[in-house]
Design an enzyme around this catalytic site. Structure first.
Site, mmCIF file in Angstrom:
data_model
loop_
_atom_site.group_PDB
_atom_site.id
_atom_site.type_symbol
_atom_site.label_atom_id
_atom_site.label_comp_id
_atom_site.label_asym_id
_atom_site.label_seq_id
_atom_site.Cartn_x
_atom_site.Cartn_y
_atom_site.Cartn_z
ATOM 1 N N GLU A 72 -11.931 -2.986 10.022
ATOM 2 C CA GLU A 72 -12.821 -2.511 8.962
ATOM 3 C C GLU A 72 -14.235 -3.015 9.210
ATOM 4 O OE1 GLU A 72 -11.696 -0.458 6.648
ATOM 5 O OE2 GLU A 72 -9.590 -0.653 7.239
ATOM 6 N N ASN A 102 0.861 -1.180 0.000
ATOM 7 C CA ASN A 102 0.000 0.000 0.000
ATOM 8 C C ASN A 102 0.899 1.233 0.000
ATOM 9 O OD1 ASN A 102 -1.653 2.152 0.566
ATOM 10 N ND2 ASN A 102 -2.735 1.177 2.265
ATOM 11 N N GLY A 156 -5.299 -3.393 7.560
ATOM 12 C CA GLY A 156 -6.294 -3.518 6.494
ATOM 13 C C GLY A 156 -5.726 -4.168 5.245
ATOM 14 N N THR A 157 -4.475 -3.837 4.921
ATOM 15 C CA THR A 157 -3.825 -4.437 3.752
ATOM 16 C C THR A 157 -3.610 -5.923 3.962
ATOM 17 O OG1 THR A 157 -2.689 -2.351 3.258
ATOM 18 C CG2 THR A 157 -1.799 -4.341 2.238
ATOM 19 N N ILE A 158 -3.122 -6.299 5.149
ATOM 20 C CA ILE A 158 -2.872 -7.724 5.387
ATOM 21 C C ILE A 158 -4.188 -8.498 5.428
ATOM 22 C CG2 ILE A 158 -2.758 -7.614 7.904
ATOM 23 C CD1 ILE A 158 -0.603 -9.749 7.770
ATOM 24 N N THR A 197 0.422 4.375 0.221
ATOM 25 C CA THR A 197 0.083 5.538 1.060
ATOM 26 C C THR A 197 0.194 5.254 2.548
ATOM 27 O OG1 THR A 197 -2.273 4.968 1.106
ATOM 28 C CG2 THR A 197 -1.527 6.378 -0.704
ATOM 29 N N GLY A 207 -0.826 -1.584 6.402
ATOM 30 C CA GLY A 207 -1.413 -1.691 7.725
ATOM 31 C C GLY A 207 -2.224 -2.966 7.870
ATOM 32 N N THR A 241 -0.753 -1.311 -4.643
ATOM 33 C CA THR A 241 -2.219 -1.316 -4.611
ATOM 34 C C THR A 241 -2.762 0.022 -5.107
ATOM 35 O OG1 THR A 241 -2.338 -0.538 -2.319
ATOM 36 C CG2 THR A 241 -2.296 -2.929 -2.668
ATOM 37 N N GLU A 247 -6.819 -7.875 3.621
ATOM 38 C CA GLU A 247 -7.198 -8.082 2.209
ATOM 39 C C GLU A 247 -6.382 -9.195 1.566
ATOM 40 O OE1 GLU A 247 -7.824 -5.303 -0.906
ATOM 41 O OE2 GLU A 247 -8.496 -3.740 0.447
#
Length: 322
Positions: free
Chosen positions: A283, A13, A73-75, A15, A71, A44, A77
């Site tokens: 999330e 990610n 959230g990325t892991i 950002t 973060g 991403t 996904e």
């Protein structure tokens, strides 16, 4: 016979964490090449499920290792991209987010992508438990319900990136007056709980919101969730529980807490108000009713096992050698 070249895919990610991974991606790729992986990277995009779809594609393409850089959230996904597949590559994590709960549990260096990548050099892995909700959504750290559990997905991502923990504290102050108990029915391995709760935590690791003593005896590979029910919404009681949690996990014996282990559970709200929103790894995942189940030893993760407390692991073959 010639050795097959191992392939790795870094899904990052750009950002996350003041773009720290973008500044270090070349060195990260060098580390992985040195370990023996032919490595490529995928950045991403803002498109929904960008990391998840790329993880699924890479797994189906036969990659041996997928590294999620970002973060929690990325892991999450990336895990959702591979968890339902028959062939699941090894996984690794380069944490660049705000709380990095999963990295804390696996003792992965934070804020230093190159040091995190070097954990793979140690060649220590754990067969990790993961959870599944609604029959199709996987999570690796926590499922939660209750007003205060909505903090993580009510703070915009750009605010998280800029202000970090302060963004959560500000949001918590706003939400505390709205914290109420609700009457719920929760089925678990040991029976049924019917009664009031203000917060429900279903944890797979010991790290929740950056605190490593909320589920102090959580094991990473025992096939169980740690279920924590908070039965009060009174401000004084909540502050007391927070202080006890920070002070070595003493909250687990408080009369306002139900604390138990279970491999599955079902949560439903019994009053006539709106359903609980379910937080999956930070999330929004859906609403109650929800059924949750553990997938035992489902994903193999590189971890810094030398630094993980042996009490957090069941299987001795994963433990660090003296």
């Amino acid at each position: 016979m010639e050795n097959k070249i191992k392939k790795a895919r870094v899904i990052y990610n750009p950002t996350s964490g003041q773009e720290i991974i973008k500044k270090n991606i070349a060195e990260v790729l060098d580390v992985l090449e040195d370990v023996g992986y032919e490595t490529s990277a995928y950045q991403t995009t803002p498109e929904p499920l960008s990391a998840q779809l790329e993880a699924e594609r890479a797994a189906k393409a036969g990659f041996d290792l997928i590294i999620a850089a970002g973060g929690d959230g990325t892991i999450n996904e990336v895990v959702n991209g591979v968890a339902s597949l028959e062939h699941r590559p090894k996984m690794a994590f380069i944490p660049t987010g705000t709380t990095n709960d999963y990295a804390r549990a696996l003792k992965i260096p934070m804020g230093d992508p190159v040091a995190a990548a070097r954990i793979i050099e140690k060649n220590q892995t754990i067969q990790m438990d993961i959870g599944r909700a609604y029959g199709s959504k996987y999570f690796i750290n926590i499922a939660a319900a209750g007003t205060l559990s909505e903090l993580t997905f009510s703070v915009p991502s750009e605010v998280k990136s800029r202000y970090g923990y302060f963004a959560y504290v500000a949001e918590a102050v706003k939400k505390f007056p709205k914290n109420k108990t609700r009457k719920v029915r929760i089925e678990h391995d040991n029976g049924v709980y019917v009664g009031p709760v203000s917060l429900v935590f279903v944890a797979l690791t010991n790290s929740i919101g950056g605190f490593e003593s909320v589920a102090p005896d959580a094991k990473l590979d025992d096939g169980n969730f740690t279920l924590i029910l908070v039965k009060t919404a009174k401000l004084f009681d909540m502050l007391s529980l927070i202080m006890q949690a920070v002070n070595g996990g003493k909250h687990v014996n408080d009369s306002n807490i139900e604390y138990l282990k279970t491999s599955k559970l079902k949560i439903e709200v019994l009053d006539n108000k709106e359903e609980f929103k379910i937080n999956l790894d930070g999330e929004y995942g859906g609403d109650t009713p929800v059924e949750l189940e553990v997938f035992h030893n489902h994903l193999e993760f590189f971890a810094n096992i030398d630094e993980i407390n042996d009490d957090a692991l069941v299987h001795s073959e994963y433990k660090s050698e003296e």
